[in-house]
Enzyme design. Structure first.
Site, PDB file in Angstrom:
ATOM      1  N   ASN A 176      16.151  -9.458   7.755  1.00 16.04           N
ATOM      2  CA  ASN A 176      16.881  -8.285   8.236  1.00 16.04           C
ATOM      3  C   ASN A 176      18.169  -8.726   8.916  1.00 16.04           C
ATOM      4  O   ASN A 176      18.317  -9.893   9.280  1.00 16.04           O
ATOM      5  CB  ASN A 176      16.037  -7.518   9.256  1.00 16.04           C
ATOM      6  CG  ASN A 176      14.837  -6.865   8.623  1.00 16.04           C
ATOM      7  OD1 ASN A 176      13.734  -7.370   8.715  1.00 16.04           O
ATOM      8  ND2 ASN A 176      15.043  -5.759   7.949  1.00 16.04           N
ATOM      9  N   ARG A 209       6.847  -9.560  12.176  1.00 16.67           N
ATOM     10  CA  ARG A 209       6.182  -9.158  10.922  1.00 16.67           C
ATOM     11  C   ARG A 209       7.060  -9.514   9.715  1.00 16.67           C
ATOM     12  O   ARG A 209       6.752 -10.452   8.971  1.00 16.67           O
ATOM     13  CB  ARG A 209       5.864  -7.650  10.985  1.00 16.67           C
ATOM     14  CG  ARG A 209       4.868  -7.154   9.937  1.00 16.67           C
ATOM     15  CD  ARG A 209       5.479  -6.772   8.604  1.00 16.67           C
ATOM     16  NE  ARG A 209       6.594  -5.843   8.698  1.00 16.67           N
ATOM     17  CZ  ARG A 209       7.398  -5.583   7.689  1.00 16.67           C
ATOM     18  NH1 ARG A 209       7.227  -6.156   6.512  1.00 16.67           N
ATOM     19  NH2 ARG A 209       8.417  -4.747   7.829  1.00 16.67           N
ATOM     20  N   CYS A 228      10.789 -10.333   2.056  1.00 19.96           N
ATOM     21  CA  CYS A 228       9.557  -9.693   1.580  1.00 19.96           C
ATOM     22  C   CYS A 228       8.956 -10.552   0.477  1.00 19.96           C
ATOM     23  O   CYS A 228       9.669 -10.973  -0.444  1.00 19.96           O
ATOM     24  CB  CYS A 228       9.866  -8.300   1.041  1.00 19.96           C
ATOM     25  SG  CYS A 228       8.443  -7.504   0.286  1.00 19.96           S
ATOM     26  N   HIS A 278      18.195  -5.392   5.043  1.00 21.07           N
ATOM     27  CA  HIS A 278      18.143  -6.845   4.837  1.00 21.07           C
ATOM     28  C   HIS A 278      19.562  -7.316   4.524  1.00 21.07           C
ATOM     29  O   HIS A 278      20.401  -6.551   4.059  1.00 21.07           O
ATOM     30  CB  HIS A 278      17.165  -7.185   3.707  1.00 21.07           C
ATOM     31  CG  HIS A 278      15.729  -7.113   4.156  1.00 21.07           C
ATOM     32  ND1 HIS A 278      15.032  -8.222   4.590  1.00 21.07           N
ATOM     33  CD2 HIS A 278      14.881  -6.068   4.287  1.00 21.07           C
ATOM     34  CE1 HIS A 278      13.806  -7.851   4.953  1.00 21.07           C
ATOM     35  NE2 HIS A 278      13.685  -6.547   4.774  1.00 21.07           N
ATOM     36  N   HIS A 317      16.591   0.030   7.964  1.00 18.25           N
ATOM     37  CA  HIS A 317      15.978  -1.314   7.915  1.00 18.25           C
ATOM     38  C   HIS A 317      16.750  -2.076   6.838  1.00 18.25           C
ATOM     39  O   HIS A 317      16.407  -2.029   5.667  1.00 18.25           O
ATOM     40  CB  HIS A 317      14.497  -1.127   7.565  1.00 18.25           C
ATOM     41  CG  HIS A 317      13.709  -2.370   7.336  1.00 18.25           C
ATOM     42  ND1 HIS A 317      12.833  -2.897   8.278  1.00 18.25           N
ATOM     43  CD2 HIS A 317      13.613  -3.188   6.258  1.00 18.25           C
ATOM     44  CE1 HIS A 317      12.240  -3.971   7.779  1.00 18.25           C
ATOM     45  NE2 HIS A 317      12.690  -4.171   6.556  1.00 18.25           N
TER      46      HIS A 317
HETATM   47  P1  HMG Z   1      -5.661  -4.306  -4.106  1.00 14.50           P
HETATM   48  O1  HMG Z   1      -6.037  -5.618  -4.642  1.00 14.50           O
HETATM   49  O2  HMG Z   1      -5.282  -3.228  -5.044  1.00 14.50           O
HETATM   50  O3  HMG Z   1      -6.745  -3.733  -3.083  1.00 14.50           O
HETATM   51  O4  HMG Z   1      -4.456  -4.534  -3.066  1.00 14.50           O
HETATM   52  P2  HMG Z   1      -8.241  -3.369  -3.246  1.00 14.50           P
HETATM   53  O5  HMG Z   1      -8.457  -2.089  -2.519  1.00 14.50           O
HETATM   54  O6  HMG Z   1      -8.673  -3.475  -4.688  1.00 14.50           O
HETATM   55  O7  HMG Z   1      -8.946  -4.553  -2.425  1.00 14.50           O
HETATM   56  C1  HMG Z   1      -8.868  -5.902  -2.832  1.00 14.50           C
HETATM   57  C2  HMG Z   1      -9.318  -6.809  -1.695  1.00 14.50           C
HETATM   58  O8  HMG Z   1      -8.440  -6.673  -0.576  1.00 14.50           O
HETATM   59  C3  HMG Z   1     -10.705  -6.449  -1.174  1.00 14.50           C
HETATM   60  O9  HMG Z   1     -11.261  -7.664  -0.696  1.00 14.50           O
HETATM   61  C4  HMG Z   1     -10.408  -5.549  -0.014  1.00 14.50           C
HETATM   62  O10 HMG Z   1     -11.431  -5.543   0.935  1.00 14.50           O
HETATM   63  C5  HMG Z   1      -9.171  -6.206   0.568  1.00 14.50           C
HETATM   64  P3  HMG Z   1     -12.298  -8.519  -1.569  1.00 14.50           P
HETATM   65  O11 HMG Z   1     -13.406  -7.557  -1.866  1.00 14.50           O
HETATM   66  O12 HMG Z   1     -11.554  -8.954  -2.804  1.00 14.50           O
HETATM   67  O13 HMG Z   1     -12.651  -9.655  -0.656  1.00 14.50           O
HETATM   68  N1  HMG Z   1      -8.308  -5.254   1.287  1.00 14.50           N
HETATM   69  C6  HMG Z   1      -7.853  -5.467   2.540  1.00 14.50           C
HETATM   70  N2  HMG Z   1      -8.032  -6.489   3.400  1.00 14.50           N
HETATM   71  C7  HMG Z   1      -7.416  -6.384   4.600  1.00 14.50           C
HETATM   72  N3  HMG Z   1      -6.627  -5.336   4.945  1.00 14.50           N
HETATM   73  C8  HMG Z   1      -6.434  -4.303   4.108  1.00 14.50           C
HETATM   74  C9  HMG Z   1      -7.072  -4.353   2.848  1.00 14.50           C
HETATM   75  N4  HMG Z   1      -7.083  -3.521   1.793  1.00 14.50           N
HETATM   76  C10 HMG Z   1      -7.851  -4.071   0.859  1.00 14.50           C
HETATM   77  N5  HMG Z   1      -5.668  -3.293   4.468  1.00 14.50           N
HETATM   78  C11 HMG Z   1      -3.321  -3.902  -1.064  1.00 14.50           C
HETATM   79  C12 HMG Z   1      -3.889  -3.446  -2.392  1.00 14.50           C
HETATM   80  C13 HMG Z   1      -2.502  -2.753  -0.527  1.00 14.50           C
HETATM   81  C14 HMG Z   1      -4.462  -4.233  -0.139  1.00 14.50           C
HETATM   82  C15 HMG Z   1      -2.448  -5.162  -1.287  1.00 14.50           C
HETATM   83  O14 HMG Z   1      -1.557  -4.889  -2.304  1.00 14.50           O
HETATM   84  C16 HMG Z   1      -1.677  -5.564  -0.048  1.00 14.50           C
HETATM   85  O15 HMG Z   1      -2.252  -6.003   0.929  1.00 14.50           O
HETATM   86  N6  HMG Z   1      -0.337  -5.409  -0.073  1.00 14.50           N
HETATM   87  C17 HMG Z   1       0.495  -5.669   1.094  1.00 14.50           C
HETATM   88  C18 HMG Z   1       1.742  -6.362   0.657  1.00 14.50           C
HETATM   89  C19 HMG Z   1       2.645  -6.613   1.833  1.00 14.50           C
HETATM   90  O16 HMG Z   1       2.215  -6.846   2.952  1.00 14.50           O
HETATM   91  N7  HMG Z   1       3.962  -6.571   1.557  1.00 14.50           N
HETATM   92  C20 HMG Z   1       4.962  -6.801   2.562  1.00 14.50           C
HETATM   93  C21 HMG Z   1       5.114  -5.672   3.495  1.00 14.50           C
HETATM   94  S1  HMG Z   1       6.170  -4.396   2.868  1.00 14.50           S
HETATM   95  C22 HMG Z   1       7.757  -4.892   3.260  1.00 14.50           C
HETATM   96  O17 HMG Z   1       7.963  -5.989   3.704  1.00 14.50           O
HETATM   97  C23 HMG Z   1       8.890  -3.900   3.118  1.00 14.50           C
HETATM   98  C24 HMG Z   1       9.415  -3.398   4.471  1.00 14.50           C
HETATM   99  O18 HMG Z   1       9.845  -4.471   5.277  1.00 14.50           O
HETATM  100  C25 HMG Z   1      10.579  -2.411   4.254  1.00 14.50           C
HETATM  101  C26 HMG Z   1      11.693  -2.972   3.357  1.00 14.50           C
HETATM  102  O19 HMG Z   1      12.158  -4.111   3.586  1.00 14.50           O
HETATM  103  O20 HMG Z   1      12.120  -2.232   2.476  1.00 14.50           O
HETATM  104  C27 HMG Z   1       8.354  -2.624   5.252  1.00 14.50           C
HETATM  105 MG    MG Z   2      11.717  -5.496   5.119  1.00 11.21          MG
END
Ligand code: HMG
Ligand code: MG
Length: 303
Positions: free
Chosen positions: A248, A16, A239, A208, A206
């Protein structure tokens, strides 16, 4: 005085966190193959997929298909979800281990999941309290030491978030050092604040490795008895909302340190290195584990 745990659970984050920022799409079979390959080395817990918007993170669009394509049994596959929609997809894919997301800083949280910290905490509360009992939750508090937009974060505030999550019954609370700027002194302050209010068996780390501090920071966590840590084979990752952040801590580097400390982990270092090196070669990625490179380059005395 250190209080090392006798054994640790290593969560393998490469499927992931390791892949999510890559612009070239990694085919579903290759993602599942990475998990299956690493499973042969003794790894059982995977930060496997995320169910996020495919517009925001196209690389993770095939989460359900990846889960279906994994052939190894008895693995703990964690699916990261940013909202209720993601939770529904994870449940539909058959997962029972769910990762949820918040952050210490509002700006990172907005850029990452389009929600303030407060909003993300409310989302987590709803997800955790309204979910079927068979689900297990792991919460990530990102930017736990530094935010790429707001700078250094207050350990006291992070401890408050962790305490709140623990009160809601979140089983595992992982401190995300998203951009790897934290040094052991800062991590020690952070962990001391967090462990003041949350039992040690709930806390994971976690780290990095952007600034080369991840192994040193891991040692600080081990000294405090923390026995849950994420790492990424070959140091893959970053990220998409933390520009320039590297992966990481490399799983192979972590395993080498654990071996030296006599801490059990049940994973074959050379095996991990072999799988990660093949994966990196096949996908044109840099292989970033020093221990892995060294271990595969020379015959060990017991070979
Ligand atoms: P948004 O634009 O505010 O969402 O995004 P929305 O509710 O307005 O929906 C917009 C569109 O997204 C819609 O589709 C929804 O259906 C769709 P459209 O009508 O435009 O075709 N949608 C989804 N589709 C699939 N799965 C879903 C989903 N939700 C809405 N769950 C949202 C808000 C949270 C969806 C967006 O900001 C997002 O997906 N963010 C994820 C970002 C991400 O993956 N970041 C990396 C992971 S975090 C990380 O790496 C840190 C970590 O490793 C720890 C660390 O290192 O500190 C964990
Ligand atoms: Mg991370």
């Amino acid at each position: 005085m250190s209080d090392y745990p006798a054994s640790v659970t290593v969560t393998e984050s490469s499927p992931r966190d390791g892949l999510q920022s890559l612009s070239a799409f990694v085919p579903t079979d290759a993602k599942a193959g990475l998990i299956d390959g690493l499973a042969t080395t003794g790894l059982t817990t995977f930060d496997a997929v995320s169910f996020v918007s495919p517009k925001w993170v196209p690389q993770m669009a095939d989460g359900a298909e990846v889960v279906r394509a994994v052939t190894s049994s008895d693995l703990r596959l964690i699916g990261l979800v940013p909202n209720m929609r993601g939770l529904e997809s994870a449940i539909e894919a058959g997962l029972t281990d769910i990762g949820v997301l918040t952050s210490a800083s509002d700006t990172f949280s907005q850029r990452n999941i389009n929600a303030t910290v407060d909003e993300s905490m409310h989302r987590i509360r709803r997800i955790v309290l309204d979910s079927p009992e068979e689900l297990t939750f792991r919460a990530y508090i990102s930017t736990a030491t530094h935010c790429p937009y707001e700078g250094e974060q207050d350990p006291d505030w992070v401890a408050h978030l962790a305490e709140t999550l623990a009160e809601w019954g979140v089983e595992e609370i992982f401190l995300g050092e998203t951009i790897g700027m934290g040094t052991p002194a800062h991590v020690a302050r952070l962990l001391d604040e967090v462990l003041d209010v949350v039992p040690v068996h709930v806390v994971g780390v976690h780290f990095h490795d952007t600034y080369g501090q991840a192994i040193a920071n891991t040692l600080v966590a081990l000294e405090r008895g923390i026995d849950k840590m994420d790492s990424s084979a070959g140091g893959l990752g970053g990220c998409p909302y933390a520009p320039g952040a590297s992966g990481n801590v490399a799983t192979e580097d972590l395993l080498w340190m654990l071996d030296g400390l006599g801490i059990e982990h049940g994973v074959d270092l050379k095996g991990v290195a072999g799988v990660a090196q093949r994966f990196c070669a096949e996908h044109g990625l840099a292989y970033n584990s020093r221990a892995g490179r060294a271990a595969t380059a020379r015959a060990e005395p017991d070979d």
